[in-house]
Design a protein around this motif. Sequence first.
Motif, PDB file in Angstrom:
ATOM      1  N   ASP A   1       0.869  -1.182   0.000  1.00  0.00           N
ATOM      2  CA  ASP A   1       0.000   0.000   0.000  1.00  0.00           C
ATOM      3  C   ASP A   1       0.902   1.227   0.000  1.00  0.00           C
ATOM      4  OD1 ASP A   1      -1.654   2.165   0.525  1.00  0.00           O
ATOM      5  OD2 ASP A   1      -2.873   1.071   1.983  1.00  0.00           O
ATOM      6  N   PRO A   2       1.067   1.894  -1.163  1.00  0.00           N
ATOM      7  CA  PRO A   2       1.985   3.031  -1.234  1.00  0.00           C
ATOM      8  C   PRO A   2       1.509   4.251  -0.441  1.00  0.00           C
ATOM      9  CG  PRO A   2       0.842   2.749  -3.322  1.00  0.00           C
ATOM     10  CD  PRO A   2       0.468   1.585  -2.457  1.00  0.00           C
ATOM     11  N   GLU A   3       0.219   4.333  -0.201  1.00  0.00           N
ATOM     12  CA  GLU A   3      -0.304   5.481   0.539  1.00  0.00           C
ATOM     13  C   GLU A   3       0.225   5.520   1.969  1.00  0.00           C
ATOM     14  OE1 GLU A   3      -4.631   6.931   1.946  1.00  0.00           O
ATOM     15  OE2 GLU A   3      -4.408   6.547  -0.195  1.00  0.00           O
ATOM     16  N   VAL A   4       0.378   4.361   2.572  1.00  0.00           N
ATOM     17  CA  VAL A   4       0.887   4.297   3.945  1.00  0.00           C
ATOM     18  C   VAL A   4       2.264   3.625   4.018  1.00  0.00           C
ATOM     19  CG1 VAL A   4      -1.373   4.401   5.039  1.00  0.00           C
ATOM     20  CG2 VAL A   4      -0.425   2.181   4.409  1.00  0.00           C
ATOM     21  N   ASN A   5       2.861   3.313   2.834  1.00  0.00           N
ATOM     22  CA  ASN A   5       4.184   2.702   2.750  1.00  0.00           C
ATOM     23  C   ASN A   5       4.260   1.421   3.594  1.00  0.00           C
ATOM     24  OD1 ASN A   5       6.850   2.440   1.900  1.00  0.00           O
ATOM     25  ND2 ASN A   5       7.631   3.623   3.623  1.00  0.00           N
ATOM     26  N   HIS A   6       3.376   0.461   3.257  1.00  0.00           N
ATOM     27  CA  HIS A   6       3.259  -0.736   4.091  1.00  0.00           C
ATOM     28  C   HIS A   6       3.064  -1.991   3.237  1.00  0.00           C
ATOM     29  CE1 HIS A   6       2.202  -3.107   7.595  1.00  0.00           C
ATOM     30  NE2 HIS A   6       1.061  -3.456   7.044  1.00  0.00           N
ATOM     31  N   LEU A   7       3.915  -3.005   3.458  1.00  0.00           N
ATOM     32  CA  LEU A   7       3.723  -4.329   2.875  1.00  0.00           C
ATOM     33  C   LEU A   7       2.763  -5.058   3.810  1.00  0.00           C
ATOM     34  CD1 LEU A   7       7.442  -5.185   2.116  1.00  0.00           C
ATOM     35  CD2 LEU A   7       5.703  -4.570   0.447  1.00  0.00           C
ATOM     36  N   HIS A   8       1.599  -5.468   3.308  1.00  0.00           N
ATOM     37  CA  HIS A   8       0.596  -5.971   4.234  1.00  0.00           C
ATOM     38  C   HIS A   8       0.072  -7.375   3.936  1.00  0.00           C
ATOM     39  CE1 HIS A   8      -2.775  -5.209   1.446  1.00  0.00           C
ATOM     40  NE2 HIS A   8      -2.064  -4.171   1.065  1.00  0.00           N
ATOM     41  N   HIS A   9       0.461  -7.988   2.833  1.00  0.00           N
ATOM     42  CA  HIS A   9      -0.086  -9.308   2.528  1.00  0.00           C
ATOM     43  C   HIS A   9       0.862 -10.050   1.585  1.00  0.00           C
ATOM     44  CE1 HIS A   9      -3.169 -12.338   1.986  1.00  0.00           C
ATOM     45  NE2 HIS A   9      -3.164 -12.174   0.687  1.00  0.00           N
ATOM     46  N   CYS A  10       0.913 -11.351   1.738  1.00  0.00           N
ATOM     47  CA  CYS A  10       1.693 -12.203   0.843  1.00  0.00           C
ATOM     48  C   CYS A  10       0.837 -13.416   0.524  1.00  0.00           C
ATOM     49  CB  CYS A  10       3.000 -12.622   1.504  1.00  0.00           C
ATOM     50  SG  CYS A  10       4.060 -13.633   0.457  1.00  0.00           S
TER      51      CYS A  10
END
Length: 83
Positions: free
Chosen positions: A53-62
């Motif tokens: 999610d580039p808006e919050v700079n977060h890798l959140h799922h794989c």
Amino acid sequence: MAIPSRASFDQLPLSERLGIVVFEGTFLATRFEEEDTVNLYHMGSFFAEVYYDPEVNHLHHCRTFVRKEELEDYAVYIDLPEL
């Protein structure tokens, strides 16, 4: 580090899966889904998608898969010049 089997990989915590994908996987393509950027990696015997999610700079799922049909989402991003 060797890439674990898909079943073992899926049991790991997200942070470990992300590390293995980034350092051991082979990056193949990027696609876009709603607000996320999704990167595709080949992991030897399976594929892994990492959702960012580039808006919050977060890798959140794989997510992992083995079926070739699931690669179709990336086809629209491939541009082959006239041969």
